[in-house]
Design a protein around this motif. Structure first.
Motif, PDB file in Angstrom:
ATOM      1  N   LEU A   1      -1.979   2.705 -35.752  1.00 26.84           N
ATOM      2  CA  LEU A   1      -2.561   1.366 -35.846  1.00 26.84           C
ATOM      3  C   LEU A   1      -1.752   0.429 -34.973  1.00 26.84           C
ATOM      4  CD1 LEU A   1      -4.585  -0.591 -37.211  1.00 26.84           C
ATOM      5  CD2 LEU A   1      -2.880  -0.936 -39.010  1.00 26.84           C
TER       6      LEU A   1
ATOM      7  N   CYS B   1       0.251  -9.369 -35.469  1.00 31.32           N
ATOM      8  CA  CYS B   1      -0.897  -9.866 -36.232  1.00 31.32           C
ATOM      9  C   CYS B   1      -0.565 -11.221 -36.832  1.00 31.32           C
ATOM     10  CB  CYS B   1      -1.292  -8.884 -37.335  1.00 31.32           C
ATOM     11  SG  CYS B   1      -2.694  -9.429 -38.323  1.00 31.32           S
TER      12      CYS B   1
ATOM     13  N   PHE C   1      -9.347  -8.286 -46.429  1.00 31.24           N
ATOM     14  CA  PHE C   1      -7.988  -7.756 -46.401  1.00 31.24           C
ATOM     15  C   PHE C   1      -7.808  -6.680 -47.470  1.00 31.24           C
ATOM     16  CE2 PHE C   1      -7.039 -11.650 -44.027  1.00 31.24           C
ATOM     17  CZ  PHE C   1      -6.182 -11.153 -43.056  1.00 31.24           C
TER      18      PHE C   1
ATOM     19  N   VAL D   1      -9.251  -3.417 -46.177  1.00 28.71           N
ATOM     20  CA  VAL D   1      -8.414  -2.760 -45.172  1.00 28.71           C
ATOM     21  C   VAL D   1      -7.232  -2.057 -45.845  1.00 28.71           C
ATOM     22  CG1 VAL D   1      -6.868  -3.120 -43.209  1.00 28.71           C
ATOM     23  CG2 VAL D   1      -9.078  -4.284 -43.284  1.00 28.71           C
ATOM     24  N   ILE D   2      -6.552  -2.757 -46.737  1.00 33.65           N
ATOM     25  CA  ILE D   2      -5.397  -2.158 -47.411  1.00 33.65           C
ATOM     26  C   ILE D   2      -5.816  -0.953 -48.238  1.00 33.65           C
ATOM     27  CG2 ILE D   2      -3.647  -2.538 -49.205  1.00 33.65           C
ATOM     28  CD1 ILE D   2      -3.401  -5.409 -48.141  1.00 33.65           C
TER      29      ILE D   2
ATOM     30  N   MET E   1      -6.478   1.991 -45.967  1.00 33.27           N
ATOM     31  CA  MET E   1      -5.225   2.611 -45.536  1.00 33.27           C
ATOM     32  C   MET E   1      -4.613   3.423 -46.673  1.00 33.27           C
ATOM     33  SD  MET E   1      -3.654  -0.609 -43.344  1.00 33.27           S
ATOM     34  CE  MET E   1      -2.234   0.279 -42.661  1.00 33.27           C
TER      35      MET E   1
ATOM     36  N   ALA F   1       2.167   2.545 -37.919  1.00 30.96           N
ATOM     37  CA  ALA F   1       1.908   1.204 -37.391  1.00 30.96           C
ATOM     38  C   ALA F   1       2.859   0.922 -36.232  1.00 30.96           C
ATOM     39  CB  ALA F   1       2.092   0.154 -38.477  1.00 30.96           C
TER      40      ALA F   1
ATOM     41  N   CYS G   1       4.809 -10.567 -37.258  1.00 28.70           N
ATOM     42  CA  CYS G   1       3.817 -10.304 -38.303  1.00 28.70           C
ATOM     43  C   CYS G   1       3.773 -11.503 -39.248  1.00 28.70           C
ATOM     44  CB  CYS G   1       4.172  -9.070 -39.119  1.00 28.70           C
ATOM     45  SG  CYS G   1       4.417  -7.559 -38.182  1.00 28.70           S
TER      46      CYS G   1
ATOM     47  N   LEU H   1      -0.441  -5.324 -43.337  1.00 27.88           N
ATOM     48  CA  LEU H   1      -0.787  -4.135 -42.561  1.00 27.88           C
ATOM     49  C   LEU H   1       0.435  -3.255 -42.342  1.00 27.88           C
ATOM     50  CD1 LEU H   1      -3.182  -5.506 -39.773  1.00 27.88           C
ATOM     51  CD2 LEU H   1      -3.787  -4.411 -41.936  1.00 27.88           C
TER      52      LEU H   1
END
Length: 266
Positions: free
Chosen positions: A60, A69, A93, A96-97, A100, A109, A115, A122
Motif C-alpha cells: 500500500l 496521507c 475509513f 478500509v481498515i 485491511m 505500507a 501521516c 492506514l
C-alpha cells in the motif's frame, strides 16, 4: 495488470500486480487526503487483491513526494450537513481498515512522508509499515472538533493506549519517525528513499514466495480479538458523524479552508 479507478485531477486509486505482489497506490492533489469515493475505491481494491489467489502480498503506497496521507478530505468534511452524512463518510475509513484487517494477505505500507489522522490509521492497519526519516505522524482530529474514533482501535492496537492517548490529546503536535518506530507504528525507518525501496522490494519478494496457507493463518493470529470491529468501527463512525456537524467543528473546518484559500490567492 493496472486498474485505475479515479481521474488523476480529482485523485485516483490504482492497482498493479506483478510476480504475486499487488501494489495499490492512491493519490490526491490535496496532500493525498481521502474523500469518500477514494475510500470506497481503496477498500474495493484491497478486497479484490485479497481474494486473488495469485497474490501473496499487498504493498500500500501513495504517489508524489509530499505527505503519505493527509487523512480525511476537509472539503468533504465541511460539506457534511447531517449526522447521517457524517456517519456515511467516516464509515469509509471504517471499511478500509476492516478490509485491511480481514484481508488474507500480508499488507506492507510504504510510508514516504507525513501521516495525518486517517493516514496514521492506514499505517497502523498495515501488517508491516516501512517508513523513511521525515515521516512524521499526527492525529489532528481533536483540533477540528472531532476525534480519532474510527482509526483509534487500529492505532491503539499497534502502539498501545498510552501512545495513542498522547497522539489524540496533543492533536497539533507532530511526532517524528523515530517516535513512531519506537512505539511500533513503523517496523522500519530508513534514512533515504532508496534504502526504503530496497527493503520493501526485498521483503515483498520474500513474501511472494512464502506459503499462502501460512500467511493466512498468521493474519488470523495477528488480528485475533478484533472480530467485533465491523460493529465497533460503525459505532465509532456514528460518533464522528455527530461531532462533525457541531458548531465547533464547522467553525474549525471553515477556518482551515479559509486559510487554504488565502494561501492560494497569494
Amino acid at each position: 495488470m493496472i486498474i485505475e479507478v479515479k481521474d488523476v485531477q480529482e485523485g485516483y486509486v490504482k492497482s498493479e500486480k506483478h510476480n504475486h505482489v499487488t501494489t495499490i497506490e492512491f493519490f490526491h492533489p490535496q496532500g493525498n487526503s481521502l474523500p469518500g469515493k477514494m475510500l470506497a475505491d481503496l477498500a474495493h481494491e484491497i478486497v479484490y487483491a485479497g481474494n486473488d489467489k495469485t497474490v501473496n502480498v499487498i504493498i500500500l503506497r501513495s504517489a508524489g513526494t509530499g505527505a503519505f496521507c493527509g487523512g480525511a478530505s476537509f472539503d468533504e468534511l465541511a460539506a457534511i450537513t447531517t449526522e447521517a452524512q457524517g456517519k456515511q463518510f467516516f464509515s469509509g475509513f471504517a471499511n478500509v481498515i476492516n478490509a485491511m484487517r480481514k484481508c488474507p494477505k500480508l499488507i506492507i505500507a510504504r510510508i514516504h512522508g507525513k501521516c495525518v489522522g486517517g493516514g496514521v490509521g492506514l499505517a497502523a492497519a498495515a501488517d508491516y509499515a516501512i517508513a523513511v526519516e521525515g515521516a512524521e505522524v499526527k492525529l489532528s482530529e481533536l483540533s477540528v472538533g472531532i476525534g480519532p474514533f474510527v482509526v483509534g482501535p487500529a492505532v491503539e492496537r499497534k502502539i498501545g493506549l498510552s501512545a495513542f492517548s498522547q497522539l489524540s490529546i496533543d492533536a497539533t503536535h507532530w511526532r517524528n519517525g523515530d517516535w513512531a518506530r519506537r512505539k511500533g507504528l513503523f517496523a522500519e525507518l530508513h534514512p533515504t528513499l532508496e534504502s526504503m525501496e530496497e527493503s520493501i522490494e526485498r521483503l515483498s519478494n520474500t513474501l511472494a514466495h512464502s506459503s499462502v496457507e501460512a500467511i493466512v493463518e498468521l493474519k488470523k493470529v495477528f488480528w485475533k480479538g478484533t472480530e467485533h470491529w465491523d460493529q465497533l468501527l460503525t459505532e465509532r463512525a456514528a460518533i464522528s458523524g455527530k461531532l462533525v456537524v457541531s458548531e465547533q467543528s464547522k467553525h474549525a473546518l471553515k477556518k482551515i479552508l479559509d486559510a487554504r484559500a488565502k494561501a492560494k490567492a497569494v
